[in-house]
Scaffold this active site. Structure first.
Site, PDB file in Angstrom:
ATOM      1  N   CYS A 174      28.386 -26.776  42.072  1.00  0.00           N
ATOM      2  CA  CYS A 174      29.093 -25.511  42.282  1.00  0.00           C
ATOM      3  C   CYS A 174      30.212 -25.656  43.307  1.00  0.00           C
ATOM      4  O   CYS A 174      31.172 -24.881  43.288  1.00  0.00           O
ATOM      5  CB  CYS A 174      28.111 -24.426  42.712  1.00  0.00           C
ATOM      6  SG  CYS A 174      26.998 -23.920  41.376  1.00  0.00           S
TER       7      CYS A 174
ATOM      8  N   LEU B 248      -5.712 -15.931  30.328  1.00  0.00           N
ATOM      9  CA  LEU B 248      -4.735 -16.395  31.322  1.00  0.00           C
ATOM     10  C   LEU B 248      -3.298 -16.314  30.813  1.00  0.00           C
ATOM     11  O   LEU B 248      -2.476 -17.181  31.092  1.00  0.00           O
ATOM     12  CB  LEU B 248      -5.052 -17.827  31.774  1.00  0.00           C
ATOM     13  CG  LEU B 248      -6.415 -18.054  32.430  1.00  0.00           C
ATOM     14  CD1 LEU B 248      -6.540 -19.486  32.906  1.00  0.00           C
ATOM     15  CD2 LEU B 248      -6.644 -17.084  33.589  1.00  0.00           C
TER      16      LEU B 248
ATOM     17  N   ARG C 171       1.865 -13.019  36.730  1.00  0.00           N
ATOM     18  CA  ARG C 171       1.703 -14.238  35.937  1.00  0.00           C
ATOM     19  C   ARG C 171       3.021 -14.662  35.289  1.00  0.00           C
ATOM     20  O   ARG C 171       3.329 -15.848  35.214  1.00  0.00           O
ATOM     21  CB  ARG C 171       0.640 -14.028  34.847  1.00  0.00           C
ATOM     22  CG  ARG C 171      -0.780 -13.916  35.378  1.00  0.00           C
ATOM     23  CD  ARG C 171      -1.744 -13.656  34.225  1.00  0.00           C
ATOM     24  NE  ARG C 171      -3.126 -13.558  34.678  1.00  0.00           N
ATOM     25  CZ  ARG C 171      -4.156 -13.331  33.866  1.00  0.00           C
ATOM     26  NH1 ARG C 171      -3.947 -13.169  32.564  1.00  0.00           N
ATOM     27  NH2 ARG C 171      -5.377 -13.249  34.352  1.00  0.00           N
TER      28      ARG C 171
ATOM     29  N   GLU D 239      27.139 -18.961  40.916  1.00  0.00           N
ATOM     30  CA  GLU D 239      28.554 -19.021  41.254  1.00  0.00           C
ATOM     31  C   GLU D 239      29.420 -19.072  39.994  1.00  0.00           C
ATOM     32  O   GLU D 239      30.463 -18.421  39.923  1.00  0.00           O
ATOM     33  CB  GLU D 239      28.827 -20.250  42.133  1.00  0.00           C
ATOM     34  CG  GLU D 239      28.107 -20.238  43.480  1.00  0.00           C
ATOM     35  CD  GLU D 239      26.758 -20.918  43.454  1.00  0.00           C
ATOM     36  OE1 GLU D 239      26.359 -21.474  44.478  1.00  0.00           O
ATOM     37  OE2 GLU D 239      26.083 -20.884  42.384  1.00  0.00           O
TER      38      GLU D 239
ATOM     39  N   THR E 158     -15.419 -20.025  36.274  1.00  0.00           N
ATOM     40  CA  THR E 158     -14.651 -18.873  35.790  1.00  0.00           C
ATOM     41  C   THR E 158     -14.359 -19.003  34.305  1.00  0.00           C
ATOM     42  O   THR E 158     -14.455 -18.019  33.547  1.00  0.00           O
ATOM     43  CB  THR E 158     -13.336 -18.731  36.577  1.00  0.00           C
ATOM     44  OG1 THR E 158     -13.635 -18.512  37.962  1.00  0.00           O
ATOM     45  CG2 THR E 158     -12.508 -17.564  36.062  1.00  0.00           C
TER      46      THR E 158
ATOM     47  N   SER F  17     -11.940 -23.208  48.778  1.00  0.00           N
ATOM     48  CA  SER F  17     -11.537 -24.602  48.986  1.00  0.00           C
ATOM     49  C   SER F  17     -10.067 -24.685  49.401  1.00  0.00           C
ATOM     50  O   SER F  17      -9.700 -25.515  50.249  1.00  0.00           O
ATOM     51  CB  SER F  17     -11.790 -25.424  47.718  1.00  0.00           C
ATOM     52  OG  SER F  17     -10.962 -24.998  46.655  1.00  0.00           O
TER      53      SER F  17
ATOM     54  N   HIS G  30      24.859 -21.718  36.880  1.00  0.00           N
ATOM     55  CA  HIS G  30      24.422 -21.213  38.184  1.00  0.00           C
ATOM     56  C   HIS G  30      25.128 -19.897  38.513  1.00  0.00           C
ATOM     57  O   HIS G  30      26.064 -19.480  37.837  1.00  0.00           O
ATOM     58  CB  HIS G  30      24.697 -22.256  39.265  1.00  0.00           C
ATOM     59  CG  HIS G  30      23.781 -23.437  39.198  1.00  0.00           C
ATOM     60  ND1 HIS G  30      23.734 -24.404  40.170  1.00  0.00           N
ATOM     61  CD2 HIS G  30      22.850 -23.795  38.263  1.00  0.00           C
ATOM     62  CE1 HIS G  30      22.832 -25.316  39.854  1.00  0.00           C
ATOM     63  NE2 HIS G  30      22.286 -24.968  38.699  1.00  0.00           N
TER      64      HIS G  30
ATOM     65  N   LEU H  21     -11.259 -20.570  45.464  1.00  0.00           N
ATOM     66  CA  LEU H  21     -10.402 -19.902  46.444  1.00  0.00           C
ATOM     67  C   LEU H  21     -10.699 -20.406  47.857  1.00  0.00           C
ATOM     68  O   LEU H  21      -9.793 -20.712  48.634  1.00  0.00           O
ATOM     69  CB  LEU H  21     -10.612 -18.384  46.376  1.00  0.00           C
ATOM     70  CG  LEU H  21     -10.088 -17.676  45.124  1.00  0.00           C
ATOM     71  CD1 LEU H  21     -10.731 -16.308  44.980  1.00  0.00           C
ATOM     72  CD2 LEU H  21      -8.573 -17.545  45.174  1.00  0.00           C
TER      73      LEU H  21
ATOM     74  N   GLU I  43      -6.523 -17.937  40.401  1.00  0.00           N
ATOM     75  CA  GLU I  43      -7.318 -16.791  39.957  1.00  0.00           C
ATOM     76  C   GLU I  43      -8.772 -17.181  39.720  1.00  0.00           C
ATOM     77  O   GLU I  43      -9.481 -16.527  38.962  1.00  0.00           O
ATOM     78  CB  GLU I  43      -6.711 -16.172  38.694  1.00  0.00           C
ATOM     79  CG  GLU I  43      -5.465 -15.350  38.943  1.00  0.00           C
ATOM     80  CD  GLU I  43      -5.167 -14.367  37.813  1.00  0.00           C
ATOM     81  OE1 GLU I  43      -6.109 -13.963  37.102  1.00  0.00           O
ATOM     82  OE2 GLU I  43      -3.991 -13.998  37.655  1.00  0.00           O
TER      83      GLU I  43
END
Length: 353
Positions: free
Chosen positions: A92, A214, A194, A53, A206, A299, A51, A297, A291
């Protein structure tokens, strides 16, 4: 800008470097300061790894020859509350307490139920001076995906599409041909997006019409998980979405099956979006770019299951065709990309920030 804000801004800048690599973890940067001088800094670079820290402390120790003396006299800045639970790495808070760091300045609280103020309380109980809420809004904005994921129990949803100046996504309905609206610079930006999000989603039409890859081939980054909403399993296995570039998740009404990099998940399409988002949340998918076409879109818009929309408007007129959806959110920015106009919207009614 105050001293605290100056160092917190540096934390935010560092944290942003982890976008696309740390999800479902948050974006976190950390800065160690002593006598108004930065003595160590770091950010969370990869999911499952150290992480922010830890990286900040290690950067100091590497310079000091592992002499930790100055750490107890330093102030730690971090844009998100330090974790207080063991996940893939130790808490941490244990690190901070072990090195007796005297003061911790925090941007915003962690909404994760495993942390949720426990981190700051543990530090306070140990005698550490904790200040919460420095650049709070900026810190929350940076981790908006993480916050939505934990407060709404679903991924952060980004709607993305392009439209003509008269508001159409394509010139003719059912033309059977892919229509590029945006220029190459906008397309490169989309591939950057993406690589920054965990998943990308389209619908049956589509997939059949555009046969998209994609992937993030125009940007140096990882490919997202591909999600296909294909109720009747009409999309043939020969199309690009089923190649080996990335894993593909297919929501359908018929079967559950895993074969190589393809997973089929059966859902009830009467309330498909809600169930689908619940499943994605259980799979630790923190963000999804939608996309798909106008129907998919719309919906998400009608169910109010979206958080951000990125809309390109290009200098073309179609007069008729497939109408672009209307975005009911508030516009927060606009940008011209070599002639393409990009507007970004936020869903105010759905906001958790």
């Amino acid at each position: 800008m105050t001293e605290h804000e100056k160092y917190m801004q540096r934390c935010i800048e560092l944290a942003a470097n982890g976008l696309g690599n740390v999800a479902p973890n948050p974006l976190v940067g950390a800065v160690l300061v002593k006598d108004e001088r930065i003595i160590g800094e770091g950010f969370h670079q990869q999911y499952g790894k150290a992480h922010a820290e830890v990286n900040a402390v290690n950067s100091f120790l590497n310079r000091s020859g592992n002499d930790a003396t100055e750490l107890s006299k330093s102030t730690l800045y971090v844009n998100l509350e330090p974790c207080n639970h063991k996940g893939k790495t130790p808490p941490c808070t244990e690190l901070i307490i072990r090195y007796k760091i005297r003061e911790v300045i925090i941007g915003c609280a962690d909404p994760n139920k495993n942390v949720k103020s426990n981190g700051s309380k543990t530090l306070t109980d140990s005698g550490c001076n904790v200040i919460m809420g420095v650049l709070k809004k900026k810190s929350e904005e940076l981790n908006r995906r993480f916050i939505v994921y934990h407060t709404k129990n679903r991924p952060y949803i980004i709607l993305k599409y392009a439209q003509s100046r008269d508001g159409f996504m394509a010139p003719e309905k059912n033309s059977g041909k892919e229509t590029w609206l945006t220029n190459k610079w906008s397309r490169k930006l989309v591939h950057k997006w993406r690589s920054e999000e965990q998943a990308i989603m389209i619908g049956t039409n589509t997939a059949l019409t555009d046969n998209p890859l994609l992937n993030a081939r125009y940007w140096n980054g990882k490919n997202p998980l591909r999600i296909l909403m294909d109720c009747k399993l009409r999309v043939p296995a020969s199309l690009n979405i089923f190649n080996t570039d990335a894993t593909t998740l297919v929501f359908n009404e018929s079967k559950n099956q895993i074969a190589d990099n393809i997973e089929f998940v059966k859902i009830n399409f009467d309330d498909s979006l809600v169930e689908m988002l619940q499943i994605l949340h259980s799979k630790e998918i923190q963000s999804v770019i939608i996309e798909g076409g106008a129907k998919l879109l719309q919906s998400f818009i009608e169910k109010n299951l979206w958080d951000e929309a990125r809309v390109f408007t290009v200098d073309k007129y179609f007069v008729e065709g497939i109408k672009a959806p209307g975005i009911p959110g508030g516009q927060i920015s606009e940008e011209n990309i070599a002639g393409d106009e990009l507007a970004v919207f936020r869903n105010i009614s759905s906001a958790s920030l």
